[in-house]
Design an enzyme around this catalytic site. Structure first.
Site, PDB file in Angstrom:
ATOM      1  N   PHE A 153      11.801  71.597  -7.272  1.00  0.00           N
ATOM      2  CA  PHE A 153      12.087  71.163  -8.369  1.00  0.00           C
ATOM      3  C   PHE A 153      10.893  71.290  -9.154  1.00  0.00           C
ATOM      4  CE2 PHE A 153      15.873  69.845 -11.376  1.00  0.00           C
ATOM      5  CZ  PHE A 153      16.239  71.198 -11.480  1.00  0.00           C
ATOM      6  N   GLN A 175      12.365  62.909 -23.569  1.00  0.00           N
ATOM      7  CA  GLN A 175      11.785  64.213 -22.533  1.00  0.00           C
ATOM      8  C   GLN A 175      12.627  64.935 -23.210  1.00  0.00           C
ATOM      9  OE1 GLN A 175      13.835  64.623 -18.115  1.00  0.00           O
ATOM     10  NE2 GLN A 175      11.308  64.303 -17.741  1.00  0.00           N
ATOM     11  N   HIS A 231      13.477  68.914 -22.129  1.00  0.00           N
ATOM     12  CA  HIS A 231      14.152  69.595 -21.421  1.00  0.00           C
ATOM     13  C   HIS A 231      13.128  70.842 -22.341  1.00  0.00           C
ATOM     14  CE1 HIS A 231      15.372  71.861 -17.930  1.00  0.00           C
ATOM     15  NE2 HIS A 231      15.778  70.822 -17.100  1.00  0.00           N
ATOM     16  N   LEU A 264      21.265  72.892 -21.739  1.00  0.00           N
ATOM     17  CA  LEU A 264      20.415  73.244 -20.343  1.00  0.00           C
ATOM     18  C   LEU A 264      20.614  74.336 -20.051  1.00  0.00           C
ATOM     19  CD1 LEU A 264      18.299  71.080 -19.652  1.00  0.00           C
ATOM     20  CD2 LEU A 264      19.754  70.684 -17.624  1.00  0.00           C
ATOM     21  N   GLU A 273      16.455  73.747 -14.353  1.00  0.00           N
ATOM     22  CA  GLU A 273      15.421  73.677 -14.185  1.00  0.00           C
ATOM     23  C   GLU A 273      15.574  74.449 -12.213  1.00  0.00           C
ATOM     24  OE1 GLU A 273      12.910  70.189 -13.823  1.00  0.00           O
ATOM     25  OE2 GLU A 273      11.410  70.147 -12.181  1.00  0.00           O
ATOM     26  N   ARG A 326       8.043  68.391 -15.778  1.00  0.00           N
ATOM     27  CA  ARG A 326       8.487  68.616 -18.173  1.00  0.00           C
ATOM     28  C   ARG A 326       8.300  68.962 -19.101  1.00  0.00           C
ATOM     29  NH1 ARG A 326      14.962  66.650 -16.682  1.00  0.00           N
ATOM     30  NH2 ARG A 326      15.672  68.547 -14.858  1.00  0.00           N
ATOM     31  N   HIS A 343      16.962  66.001 -24.243  1.00  0.00           N
ATOM     32  CA  HIS A 343      17.724  65.898 -22.979  1.00  0.00           C
ATOM     33  C   HIS A 343      17.683  64.287 -21.810  1.00  0.00           C
ATOM     34  CE1 HIS A 343      19.059  67.518 -18.854  1.00  0.00           C
ATOM     35  NE2 HIS A 343      18.052  66.972 -18.679  1.00  0.00           N
ATOM     36  N   ARG A 368      10.442  61.691 -16.283  1.00  0.00           N
ATOM     37  CA  ARG A 368      10.572  61.725 -14.950  1.00  0.00           C
ATOM     38  C   ARG A 368      10.710  63.303 -14.576  1.00  0.00           C
ATOM     39  NH1 ARG A 368      16.795  63.773 -14.151  1.00  0.00           N
ATOM     40  NH2 ARG A 368      16.669  64.273 -16.074  1.00  0.00           N
TER      41      ARG A 368
HETATM   42  C1  LIG Z   1      22.892  68.689 -18.930  1.00  0.00           C
HETATM   43  C2  LIG Z   1      22.765  68.463 -17.919  1.00  0.00           C
HETATM   44  C3  LIG Z   1      21.593  68.603 -16.545  1.00  0.00           C
HETATM   45  C4  LIG Z   1      21.316  67.707 -15.679  1.00  0.00           C
HETATM   46  N1  LIG Z   1      20.623  67.807 -14.880  1.00  0.00           N
HETATM   47  C5  LIG Z   1      20.406  67.154 -13.840  1.00  0.00           C
HETATM   48  C6  LIG Z   1      20.082  67.099 -12.316  1.00  0.00           C
HETATM   49  O1  LIG Z   1      19.948  68.379 -12.130  1.00  0.00           O
HETATM   50  N2  LIG Z   1      19.217  66.205 -11.867  1.00  0.00           N
HETATM   51  C7  LIG Z   1      19.024  64.455 -11.865  1.00  0.00           C
HETATM   52  O2  LIG Z   1      18.885  63.803 -11.712  1.00  0.00           O
HETATM   53  N3  LIG Z   1      19.754  63.976 -13.432  1.00  0.00           N
HETATM   54  C8  LIG Z   1      20.071  65.125 -14.133  1.00  0.00           C
HETATM   55  N4  LIG Z   1      20.408  64.659 -15.732  1.00  0.00           N
HETATM   56  C9  LIG Z   1      20.099  63.673 -15.959  1.00  0.00           C
HETATM   57  C10 LIG Z   1      21.591  62.912 -15.396  1.00  0.00           C
HETATM   58  O3  LIG Z   1      22.827  64.006 -15.377  1.00  0.00           O
HETATM   59  C11 LIG Z   1      22.380  61.997 -16.266  1.00  0.00           C
HETATM   60  O4  LIG Z   1      20.396  61.018 -16.297  1.00  0.00           O
HETATM   61  C12 LIG Z   1      22.970  60.436 -15.534  1.00  0.00           C
HETATM   62  O5  LIG Z   1      23.590  61.603 -15.034  1.00  0.00           O
HETATM   63  C13 LIG Z   1      23.162  59.253 -16.549  1.00  0.00           C
HETATM   64  O6  LIG Z   1      23.701  58.656 -15.645  1.00  0.00           O
HETATM   65  P1  LIG Z   1      24.528  57.355 -16.301  1.00  0.00           P
HETATM   66  O7  LIG Z   1      25.775  56.980 -14.869  1.00  0.00           O
HETATM   67  O8  LIG Z   1      23.521  56.582 -16.811  1.00  0.00           O
HETATM   68  O9  LIG Z   1      25.788  58.062 -17.655  1.00  0.00           O
HETATM   69  P2  LIG Z   1      26.286  58.874 -18.165  1.00  0.00           P
HETATM   70  O10 LIG Z   1      26.978  59.561 -16.679  1.00  0.00           O
HETATM   71  O11 LIG Z   1      26.342  59.818 -18.891  1.00  0.00           O
HETATM   72  O12 LIG Z   1      27.582  57.583 -18.327  1.00  0.00           O
HETATM   73  C14 LIG Z   1      27.891  56.762 -19.411  1.00  0.00           C
HETATM   74  C15 LIG Z   1      29.212  56.639 -19.599  1.00  0.00           C
HETATM   75  O13 LIG Z   1      28.720  56.001 -20.564  1.00  0.00           O
HETATM   76  C16 LIG Z   1      29.992  55.746 -20.632  1.00  0.00           C
HETATM   77  N5  LIG Z   1      29.679  54.645 -22.379  1.00  0.00           N
HETATM   78  C17 LIG Z   1      28.690  55.198 -23.709  1.00  0.00           C
HETATM   79  N6  LIG Z   1      28.694  54.116 -24.076  1.00  0.00           N
HETATM   80  C18 LIG Z   1      30.016  53.237 -23.801  1.00  0.00           C
HETATM   81  C19 LIG Z   1      30.676  52.282 -25.022  1.00  0.00           C
HETATM   82  N7  LIG Z   1      30.374  52.053 -25.835  1.00  0.00           N
HETATM   83  N8  LIG Z   1      31.681  51.577 -24.450  1.00  0.00           N
HETATM   84  C20 LIG Z   1      32.393  52.560 -23.239  1.00  0.00           C
HETATM   85  N9  LIG Z   1      31.949  53.536 -22.254  1.00  0.00           N
HETATM   86  C21 LIG Z   1      30.342  53.726 -22.613  1.00  0.00           C
HETATM   87  C22 LIG Z   1      30.145  56.591 -21.339  1.00  0.00           C
HETATM   88  O14 LIG Z   1      31.688  57.320 -21.875  1.00  0.00           O
HETATM   89  C23 LIG Z   1      30.118  57.151 -19.729  1.00  0.00           C
HETATM   90  O15 LIG Z   1      31.404  57.361 -19.098  1.00  0.00           O
HETATM   91  C24 LIG Z   1      21.268  66.431 -16.265  1.00  0.00           C
HETATM   92  C25 LIG Z   1      21.256  65.701 -17.571  1.00  0.00           C
HETATM   93  C26 LIG Z   1      22.209  66.667 -18.310  1.00  0.00           C
HETATM   94  C27 LIG Z   1      22.292  66.755 -19.825  1.00  0.00           C
END
Ligand SMILES: Cc1cc2nc3c(=O)[nH]c(=O)nc-3n(C[C@H](O)[C@H](O)[C@H](O)COP(=O)(O)OP(=O)(O)OC[C@H]3O[C@@H](n4cnc5c(N)ncnc54)[C@H](O)[C@@H]3O)c2cc1C
Ligand code: SF4
Ligand code: SF4
Ligand code: FES
Lengths: 614, 334
Positions: A129, A248, A250, A264, A267, A323, A389, A424
């Site tokens: 990556f 970021q 992407h 998306l 990568e 990125r 992203h 990142r």
């Molecule tokens: C398309 C895509 C591909 C990606 N690919 C990669 C990858 O290959 N490798 C990598 O390392 N990262 C990747 N990322 C980044 C990574 O997926 C995210 O940064 C990460 O999953 C975020 O996880 P999190 O636990 O912080 O939040 P999330 O998984 O987004 O969870 C947020 C949670 O909070 C809840 N929530 C939000 N606001 C409230 C509220 N007010 N009240 C109650 N609940 C709430 C939501 O319902 C959800 O359950 C990618 C991101 C995207 C969008």
């Protein structure tokens, strides 16, 4: 203590916990598991159904220096890559813990049932990556996030942790006074999407795990959930944010058809050998190798192509630069008139790998293009352009415990800040969720255990929260929330997007102020049960506050670095490399920026950056 | 970029009933059904309830029935219909309606709880696992599942027979069983459980579930049929019979869980029913204070008290109403 009225207006059900985790993505689930395993009564709250959080969309993989493919890999190399990728603005301690603990967190997933792709020896396979010196990302095809969230979800369900699905938190409760005035966290207040009825979760510890902010930008890979609720909740509760100017973009989002603009393209396409070409068919990334990465980047196609099989004697292809570098390059090519018909550049894997390989390694990309764009990526190149992203900025936390600056408040995952500095690296988010999810859950549980006197939020605070949530129903003939949301997205993308100028950001701040006014007058039609118009009206507050934080911080930082590029200050300034920008809320509800010196890296770690570079 | 007007018929209502509403909405080339629904929401019906997250076929949130066919709204392109054709969108029929296109899919989360988790041998720690790619691939196919629950919605065993729900896990969870059963390192004996407690026997291999799976998982051929065959083999193979008596084969290391099994109260929470009592202000305060005092006195140890008191299921009445509503919808769709 369930389902009783707390004496507040408009019947609010009340539940008591030790730890309430807001968010059921990778970080929230991991934190809840850790809190539960530390003996805390734990609840998970999520806006969506379980298993649908953003984490499910992650494609490429989880970065961890397990050394399964390249035994030369170790945590120091991962640490160094992470810091350099973030242009040294990262919190060094977080980057260190992250690099050290990631392998164990990945192995743990395997014990809970995750099935990663394997190497020939039967170990977890790892892929290349951008910005990672060795193949380092544990993955399952290109659906790694799904594997991760399902594993954690199944673990949480097995442990019997309480889950409040489709339940949105609108305010953090505090003891001693509301918002900034209160001294410690007392719980959280929100509504059920299904019924619109209110819920109050009392707990001495609250973990924010709400993810990112991308919904404030028009072209984004993020879903409706990414309204920056955690960022805003923290600010309003008196905590601070850090690094908010770094967003970021992407490099590779879809551009066509319009309806999927921003979606998306992982990568991994480049990790698996895909290259970028302009309308002349030229592999243009060789023209965009900055001095900072010159020593480790191949300057000709032959060396770049050899690298896939021999990382030791060749330098990496420029398509795999971090990125921010790639996104800026694509942007320049398009601006120079060398773009594709729909305003992107070409990402070509078809001419570089066999159809069978593409099906095997990138199945969901194949699917996505076939079904949404009628493009067969084993035969044709994809059209791509940068898409919003990820936000590097987030709640300022203590590196070891993830504690925010308010007692009882923790933040983890994308809504926390510091770990990734100004940019990142791919794969470093999923590992971040696991490493700090565990740490946050454990420290939140420890804090709850320690607090012998449970904090209590006064009833008036709950009443005020309920009133604020219901306000849009009381207004008549106001604007529709979706209109304001669309305008904000257009404005942020064009004025505070990938390339920024002081003038445009000042305009953005004016626009935000005007939108804020309009948002306060929004009215909603229909009732309280599952009403997206109402939900969007309430989300606006977070979106506007976060947008203002980004614009103000970006205006303040008069240099270019990582995910912050200023046309009027195109160079990276070493002096700015010593400061983080901190965002807090003023008593008037505006955001304020202060500067804070970067914590100093200890000598033994600093030494890692002096190594003779290849 | 040719914009045109699309005629949409959307079912609107809730558990107590509803009807179709006709809309005309401008759409653009390349758009999917969810785009049209979103535009409708943004411009004409801001309270139209719909679930979605990824808009890329990855999260399984936007399941519905489009012209009677179960599918993901975000992956159904408008170009797959005749120009000028009216598109009818209804919620999934097998689950109770919450509002408009949103259904209560709790059934599936409850079923998920009943599948015993992965249990590796206790001496085999993560990082030490060695599994060949070919050996994990079969299970990996099933782990592609995005939990859209379209297969559950389509399976006639529960689609037309509410009464089968308690005893039938459904295709989504047959593949979950199969996935664990085929995991090279799992130690739980899952076959009798699938057959006896989770209703594999109800399935008569119609393959409707496979037909609607957006992930193209071969639910019937690769999961259900192999499991059925093995269950049969075991029943009649004297050696296996003996083996299970003297412990030569995988044994159930966890409590036997089935639809009736002792899983305890559900951790999946739902909104509490409205509290009708209107207590005068001073009394409320006093009650609140008393509760607070009680809370402070209580040690913060793990307890299930909170869970016990929560009503975990929706009122049966609501379901019946929803069923009646869906029956109406059915009539009007066909
Ligand atoms: C398309 C895509 C591909 C990606 N690919 C990669 C990858 O290959 N490798 C990598 O390392 N990262 C990747 N990322 C980044 C990574 O997926 C995210 O940064 C990460 O999953 C975020 O996880 P999190 O636990 O912080 O939040 P999330 O998984 O987004 O969870 C947020 C949670 O909070 C809840 N929530 C939000 N606001 C409230 C509220 N007010 N009240 C109650 N609940 C709430 C939501 O319902 C959800 O359950 C990618 C991101 C995207 C969008
Ligand atoms: S094959 Fe079995 S599980 Fe699938 S739809 Fe038919 S009866 Fe239901
Ligand atoms: S098996 Fe297929 S249809 Fe069933 S829930 Fe999973 S993805 Fe959906
Ligand atoms: S919105 Fe995620 S599958 Fe349709």
């Amino acid at each position: 203590m369930a389902a009783v009225s707390n004496g507040a207006q408009s019947a609010t059900e009340v539940h008591d916990y030790d730890v309430v985790v807001i968010g059921a993505g990778g970080s929230g689930l991991r934190a809840a598991i850790a809190a539960h395993e530390s003996g805390a009564r734990t609840a998970i709250v999520t806006k969506s159904l379980l298993g649908k959080a953003h984490t499910v969309m992650a494609e490429g993989g989880i970065a961890a220096s397990m050394g399964n493919v390249w035994p030369e890999d170790n945590w120091q190399v991962h640490f160094r890559d992470t810091m350099r990728g973030g242009k040294m603005l990262n919190n060094w301690r977080m980057a260190q813990l992250h690099a050290q603990e990631a392998p164990e967190r990945v192995w743990e997933l395997e014990e809970w049932g995750a099935l990663f792709d394997r190497t020939k020896e039967g170990k977890i396979s790892q892929r290349d990556f951008g910005g990672h010196r060795y193949a380092r990302l544990a993955h399952v095809g290109d659906r790694t996030g799904l594997e991760m969230i399902r594993t954690l979800q199944q673990r949480a369900v097995e442990l019997g942790i309480d889950v409040y699905m489709e339940c949105t938190i609108t305010q953090l409760l505090k003891a001693g006074g509301a918002g900034r005035a209160g001294n410690r966290i007392a719980g959280a207040f929100g509504y059920w999407r299904e019924t619109g009825s209110f819920i109050q979760l009392n707990a001495p510890s609250v973990v924010l795990a709400t993810g990112g902010i991308g919904k404030s930008f028009k072209v984004t890979s993020n879903s409706w959930e990414y309204t920056g609720d955690g960022h805003a909740l923290a600010l309003q509760a008196g905590a601070s944010l850090i690094n908010m100017e770094f967003v970021q973009f992407h490099p590779t989002g879809m551009v066509w058809p319009l309806s999927v603009r921003g979606l998306l393209i992982t990568e991994s396409v480049r990790g698996e050998g895909g290259v970028l070409r302009n309308s002349d068919g030229k592999r243009f990334m060789f023209d965009y190798i900055t001095d900072y990465f010159k020593a480790e980047t191949a300057d000709n196609e032959e060396e770049a192509d050899r690298w896939y099989d021999d990382h030791i004697n060749n330098r990496r292809p420029p398509e795999l630069l971090p990125r921010d570098e790639v996104a800026r390059a694509i942007n320049s090519e398009i601006k120079a008139g060398r773009g594709s018909p729909h305003g992107g550049v070409y990402l070509d894997i078809a001419s570089r790998r066999s159809a069978a390989d593409i099906h095997k390694r990138l199945p969901s990309m194949y699917h996505q293009f076939k079904e949404l764009a009628d493009v067969d990526i084993t035969k044709e190149p994809m059209e791509v352009a940068p898409t919003c992203h990820y936000v590097m900025g987030g709640v300022e936390v203590d590196a070891d415990t993830q504690a925010a600056t308010v007692d009882g408040l923790y933040a983890v995952g994308e809504c926390s800040g510091g770990m990734h500095g100004s940019n990142r690296l791919g794969g470093n988010s999923l590992s971040d969720l696991l490493v700090f999810g565990k740490r946050a859950g454990e420290s939140a549980a420890a804090y709850a255990k320690k607090s012998t006197r449970r904090p209590v939020a006064p009833v008036a605070q709950v009443n005020a929260a309920a009133e604020a949530a219901l306000a849009p129903f009381g207004r008549k003939a106001g604007e529709n929330a979706f209109t304001i949301q669309h305008e904000l997205q257009e404005m942020m993308f064009s004025l505070v997007g990938i390339i920024r100028t002081g003038k445009e950001m000042k305009q953005a701040l004016k626009d935000i102020a005007a939108l804020k006014k309009r948002a306060e007058a929004v009215s909603v039609e229909g009732g309280r049960a599952y009403n997206p118009g109402w939900h969007t009206a309430l989300d606006l507050r977070s979106m506007l506050q976060v947008s203002e934080s980004i614009a103000r911080a970006a205006l303040e930082r008069t240099e270019s670095r990582g995910g912050h590029t200023r046309d009027d200050y195109p160079l990276t300034d070493p002096d700015w490399g010593k400061v983080n920008l901190i965002v807090t809320e003023t008593p008037q509800g505006a955001v304020k920026i202060t500067r804070k010196a970067l914590p100093k890296m200890p000598a033994d770690l600093a030494k890692l950056f002096e190594e003779p570079k290849k | 970029m040719s914009a045109r007007d699309l005629n949409l018929r959307v079912w609107r209502g809730d558990g107590s009933g509803g009807d179709f509403v006709n809309y005309t909405v401008p759409v653009e080339e390349g758009e999917v059904v969810l785009d049209a629904i979103h535009r409708l929401q943004a411009t004409q019906a801001s309270d139209l309830a719909v679930r979605w997250n990824c808009k890329a076929g990855k999260c399984g949130s936007c399941s519905a029935e489009i012209n009677g066919k179960p599918g993901l709204m975000c992956m159904t392109r408008l170009s797959s219909f005749e120009p000028g054709e009216t598109i009818t969108v209804t919620p999934m029929r097998t689950f109770p309606v919450v509002r408009d296109l949103v259904t209560d899919v709790t059934f599936n989360f409850e079923k998920a709880r009943q599948v015993p988790a992965f249990a590796p041998p206790s001496d085999n720690k993560g990082g030490k696992f060695r599994m060949a790619q070919v050996d994990v691939e079969r299970s990996q196919e099933f782990r592609k599942c995005i939990e859209c629950f379209l297969c559950q919605n389509t399976c006639h065993v529960i689609r037309d027979h509410e009464e089968n729900k308690p005893a039938f896990a459904g295709p989504r969870f047959f593949i979950r069983h199969a996935e664990l059963d085929m995991h090279p390192l799992d130690t739980v004996d899952r076959q009798p459980m699938v057959q006896e407690d989770h209703g594999l026997g109800f399935c008569n291999i119609t393959k409707c579930c496979t037909d609607v799976c957006p992930e193209h998982i071969k639910i019937t051929d690769n999961a259900i049929i192999p499991m059925k065959e093995r269950v049969v083999d075991r029943k009649y193979d004297p050696l296996v019979f003996l083996g299970s008596k003297i412990g030569l084969f995988k044994s159930t290391t966890r409590q036997q869980v089935g639809p009736a099994g002792g899983l305890g109260p559900s951790p999946i929470k739902h909104p509490a029913p409205p509290t009708p009592v209107a207590v005068p202000e001073p009394v409320k305060r006093a009650a609140a204070a008393k509760r607070t005092a009680a809370k402070q006195a209580a040690p913060a140890k793990k307890t299930t008290a909170a869970k016990k008191a929560t009503p975990v299921r929706k009122a049966a009445a609501k379901k019946t109403a929803a069923k009646a509503a869906s029956a109406t919808r059915r009539r009007s769709t066909r």
